[in-house]
Design a protein around this motif. Structure first.
Motif, PDB file in Angstrom:
ATOM      1  N   ILE A   1      -5.750  18.262  -1.199  1.00  0.00           N
ATOM      2  CA  ILE A   1      -5.335  17.193  -0.291  1.00  0.00           C
ATOM      3  C   ILE A   1      -4.188  17.694   0.576  1.00  0.00           C
ATOM      4  CG2 ILE A   1      -4.373  14.874  -0.126  1.00  0.00           C
ATOM      5  CD1 ILE A   1      -5.847  14.205  -2.702  1.00  0.00           C
ATOM      6  N   VAL A   2      -4.382  17.578   1.890  1.00  0.00           N
ATOM      7  CA  VAL A   2      -3.400  18.047   2.865  1.00  0.00           C
ATOM      8  C   VAL A   2      -2.561  16.880   3.381  1.00  0.00           C
ATOM      9  CG1 VAL A   2      -3.148  19.203   5.092  1.00  0.00           C
ATOM     10  CG2 VAL A   2      -4.929  19.926   3.512  1.00  0.00           C
ATOM     11  N   ALA A   3      -3.175  15.718   3.535  1.00  0.00           N
ATOM     12  CA  ALA A   3      -2.470  14.527   4.010  1.00  0.00           C
ATOM     13  C   ALA A   3      -3.146  13.297   3.422  1.00  0.00           C
ATOM     14  CB  ALA A   3      -2.491  14.464   5.537  1.00  0.00           C
ATOM     15  N   ALA A   4      -2.375  12.227   3.262  1.00  0.00           N
ATOM     16  CA  ALA A   4      -2.915  10.995   2.686  1.00  0.00           C
ATOM     17  C   ALA A   4      -2.325   9.786   3.402  1.00  0.00           C
ATOM     18  CB  ALA A   4      -2.604  10.927   1.194  1.00  0.00           C
ATOM     19  N   GLY A   5      -3.110   8.712   3.454  1.00  0.00           N
ATOM     20  CA  GLY A   5      -2.633   7.465   4.040  1.00  0.00           C
ATOM     21  C   GLY A   5      -1.706   6.728   3.084  1.00  0.00           C
ATOM     22  N   ASN A   6      -1.266   5.539   3.499  1.00  0.00           N
ATOM     23  CA  ASN A   6      -0.327   4.763   2.684  1.00  0.00           C
ATOM     24  C   ASN A   6      -0.993   4.052   1.521  1.00  0.00           C
ATOM     25  OD1 ASN A   6       1.792   5.476   4.330  1.00  0.00           O
ATOM     26  ND2 ASN A   6       1.448   3.757   5.706  1.00  0.00           N
ATOM     27  N   GLY A   7      -2.238   3.656   1.661  1.00  0.00           N
ATOM     28  CA  GLY A   7      -2.942   2.949   0.597  1.00  0.00           C
ATOM     29  C   GLY A   7      -3.850   1.880   1.168  1.00  0.00           C
ATOM     30  N   LYS A   8      -4.647   1.297   0.302  1.00  0.00           N
ATOM     31  CA  LYS A   8      -5.619   0.288   0.707  1.00  0.00           C
ATOM     32  C   LYS A   8      -4.960  -1.087   0.814  1.00  0.00           C
ATOM     33  CE  LYS A   8     -10.319  -0.972  -0.310  1.00  0.00           C
ATOM     34  NZ  LYS A   8     -11.481  -0.628  -1.115  1.00  0.00           N
ATOM     35  N   LYS A   9      -5.271  -1.803   1.877  1.00  0.00           N
ATOM     36  CA  LYS A   9      -4.728  -3.146   2.055  1.00  0.00           C
ATOM     37  C   LYS A   9      -5.666  -4.162   1.427  1.00  0.00           C
ATOM     38  CE  LYS A   9      -1.937  -2.597   6.142  1.00  0.00           C
ATOM     39  NZ  LYS A   9      -1.637  -3.060   7.485  1.00  0.00           N
ATOM     40  N   THR A  10      -5.080  -5.114   0.695  1.00  0.00           N
ATOM     41  CA  THR A  10      -5.862  -6.193   0.097  1.00  0.00           C
ATOM     42  C   THR A  10      -5.993  -7.330   1.107  1.00  0.00           C
ATOM     43  OG1 THR A  10      -3.898  -7.217  -0.858  1.00  0.00           O
ATOM     44  CG2 THR A  10      -5.062  -5.599  -2.224  1.00  0.00           C
ATOM     45  N   GLU A  11      -6.775  -8.336   0.760  1.00  0.00           N
ATOM     46  CA  GLU A  11      -6.985  -9.469   1.662  1.00  0.00           C
ATOM     47  C   GLU A  11      -5.702 -10.251   1.929  1.00  0.00           C
ATOM     48  OE1 GLU A  11     -10.191 -11.947   0.396  1.00  0.00           O
ATOM     49  OE2 GLU A  11     -11.596 -10.277   0.294  1.00  0.00           O
ATOM     50  N   ASP A  12      -4.794 -10.283   0.953  1.00  0.00           N
ATOM     51  CA  ASP A  12      -3.548 -11.022   1.153  1.00  0.00           C
ATOM     52  C   ASP A  12      -2.441 -10.162   1.782  1.00  0.00           C
ATOM     53  OD1 ASP A  12      -3.203  -9.459  -1.069  1.00  0.00           O
ATOM     54  OD2 ASP A  12      -2.274 -11.019  -2.294  1.00  0.00           O
ATOM     55  N   GLY A  13      -2.780  -8.935   2.254  1.00  0.00           N
ATOM     56  CA  GLY A  13      -1.829  -8.119   2.990  1.00  0.00           C
ATOM     57  C   GLY A  13      -1.019  -7.138   2.172  1.00  0.00           C
ATOM     58  N   LYS A  14      -1.188  -7.133   0.855  1.00  0.00           N
ATOM     59  CA  LYS A  14      -0.465  -6.170   0.020  1.00  0.00           C
ATOM     60  C   LYS A  14      -1.116  -4.789   0.140  1.00  0.00           C
ATOM     61  CE  LYS A  14       1.002  -9.510  -3.424  1.00  0.00           C
ATOM     62  NZ  LYS A  14       0.874  -9.938  -4.830  1.00  0.00           N
ATOM     63  N   VAL A  15      -0.316  -3.750  -0.034  1.00  0.00           N
ATOM     64  CA  VAL A  15      -0.816  -2.383   0.028  1.00  0.00           C
ATOM     65  C   VAL A  15      -0.859  -1.809  -1.383  1.00  0.00           C
ATOM     66  CG1 VAL A  15      -0.398  -0.062   0.921  1.00  0.00           C
ATOM     67  CG2 VAL A  15       0.105  -2.050   2.344  1.00  0.00           C
ATOM     68  N   LEU A  16      -2.061  -1.375  -1.794  1.00  0.00           N
ATOM     69  CA  LEU A  16      -2.227  -0.728  -3.101  1.00  0.00           C
ATOM     70  C   LEU A  16      -2.051   0.772  -2.902  1.00  0.00           C
ATOM     71  CD1 LEU A  16      -5.409  -2.587  -4.372  1.00  0.00           C
ATOM     72  CD2 LEU A  16      -3.041  -3.021  -5.017  1.00  0.00           C
ATOM     73  N   PRO A  17      -1.081   1.411  -3.563  1.00  0.00           N
ATOM     74  CA  PRO A  17      -0.853   2.846  -3.363  1.00  0.00           C
ATOM     75  C   PRO A  17      -2.031   3.683  -3.867  1.00  0.00           C
ATOM     76  CG  PRO A  17       0.500   2.022  -5.157  1.00  0.00           C
ATOM     77  CD  PRO A  17      -0.184   0.829  -4.547  1.00  0.00           C
ATOM     78  N   LEU A  18      -2.161   4.878  -3.330  1.00  0.00           N
ATOM     79  CA  LEU A  18      -3.235   5.790  -3.720  1.00  0.00           C
ATOM     80  C   LEU A  18      -2.942   6.420  -5.080  1.00  0.00           C
ATOM     81  CD1 LEU A  18      -3.747   7.658  -0.329  1.00  0.00           C
ATOM     82  CD2 LEU A  18      -5.060   5.746  -1.217  1.00  0.00           C
ATOM     83  N   ASP A  19      -3.996   6.778  -5.812  1.00  0.00           N
ATOM     84  CA  ASP A  19      -3.848   7.466  -7.101  1.00  0.00           C
ATOM     85  C   ASP A  19      -3.636   8.963  -6.923  1.00  0.00           C
ATOM     86  OD1 ASP A  19      -4.144   5.158  -8.594  1.00  0.00           O
ATOM     87  OD2 ASP A  19      -6.319   5.374  -8.732  1.00  0.00           O
ATOM     88  N   VAL A  20      -3.935   9.482  -5.725  1.00  0.00           N
ATOM     89  CA  VAL A  20      -3.788  10.910  -5.457  1.00  0.00           C
ATOM     90  C   VAL A  20      -2.630  11.135  -4.489  1.00  0.00           C
ATOM     91  CG1 VAL A  20      -6.206  11.440  -5.885  1.00  0.00           C
ATOM     92  CG2 VAL A  20      -5.495  10.775  -3.595  1.00  0.00           C
ATOM     93  N   LYS A  21      -2.157  12.381  -4.446  1.00  0.00           N
ATOM     94  CA  LYS A  21      -1.044  12.701  -3.543  1.00  0.00           C
ATOM     95  C   LYS A  21      -1.309  14.053  -2.882  1.00  0.00           C
ATOM     96  CE  LYS A  21       1.719  14.520  -7.374  1.00  0.00           C
ATOM     97  NZ  LYS A  21       0.634  14.607  -8.283  1.00  0.00           N
ATOM     98  N   VAL A  22      -0.526  14.362  -1.880  1.00  0.00           N
ATOM     99  CA  VAL A  22      -0.652  15.638  -1.181  1.00  0.00           C
ATOM    100  C   VAL A  22      -0.416  16.769  -2.168  1.00  0.00           C
ATOM    101  CG1 VAL A  22       0.347  17.079   0.634  1.00  0.00           C
ATOM    102  CG2 VAL A  22       0.056  14.636   1.015  1.00  0.00           C
ATOM    103  N   GLY A  23      -1.285  17.777  -2.117  1.00  0.00           N
ATOM    104  CA  GLY A  23      -1.176  18.923  -3.020  1.00  0.00           C
ATOM    105  C   GLY A  23      -2.123  18.863  -4.198  1.00  0.00           C
ATOM    106  N   ASP A  24      -2.683  17.682  -4.498  1.00  0.00           N
ATOM    107  CA  ASP A  24      -3.635  17.557  -5.608  1.00  0.00           C
ATOM    108  C   ASP A  24      -4.913  18.320  -5.279  1.00  0.00           C
ATOM    109  OD1 ASP A  24      -2.000  15.976  -7.138  1.00  0.00           O
ATOM    110  OD2 ASP A  24      -3.076  14.106  -6.756  1.00  0.00           O
ATOM    111  N   LYS A  25      -5.469  18.972  -6.289  1.00  0.00           N
ATOM    112  CA  LYS A  25      -6.770  19.618  -6.150  1.00  0.00           C
ATOM    113  C   LYS A  25      -7.804  18.636  -6.684  1.00  0.00           C
ATOM    114  CE  LYS A  25      -5.115  24.350  -6.310  1.00  0.00           C
ATOM    115  NZ  LYS A  25      -4.223  24.050  -5.273  1.00  0.00           N
TER     116      LYS A  25
END
Length: 95
Positions: free
Chosen positions: A40-64
């Motif tokens: 992983i070279v770059a990642a977004g902030n996370g998935k947005k739910t219907e009520d506007g909250k952002v769920l963070p990603l389980d992966v990060k930059v540098g993960d294989k």
């Protein structure tokens, strides 16, 4: 690089596979498949739910990671090939 994926998308660079088998045979370019492993070279902030909250990603930059054979969209940035895909397309993190 000036590319930032949005929401739950990630940017992955494929990791080249071995060109030689365990028995010492060399695999020709025409017989090779594209690798299903990358970093992983770059990642977004996370998935947005219907009520506007952002769920963070389980992966990060540098993960294989391992991903499906037909996952993601191939793009070229500064002469390098990358895949952009959703976090859901990732099958596993290699530790």
């Amino acid at each position: 690089m000036s590319l930032r994926p949005l929401q739950d998308r990630i940017l992955v660079k494929r990791v080249e596979e071995e060109t030689k088998t365990a028995g010492g045979l060399f695999i020709p370019e025409t017989a090779k498949e594209k690798p299903q492993r990358g970093e992983i070279v770059a990642a977004g902030n996370g998935k947005k739910t219907e009520d506007g909250k952002v769920l963070p990603l389980d992966v990060k930059v540098g993960d294989k990671v391992l991903f499906g054979k037909y996952s993601g969209t191939e793009i070229k940035v500064d002469g390098e090939e990358y895949l952009i895909m959703r976090e859901d397309d990732i099958l596993a993190v290699v530790e």
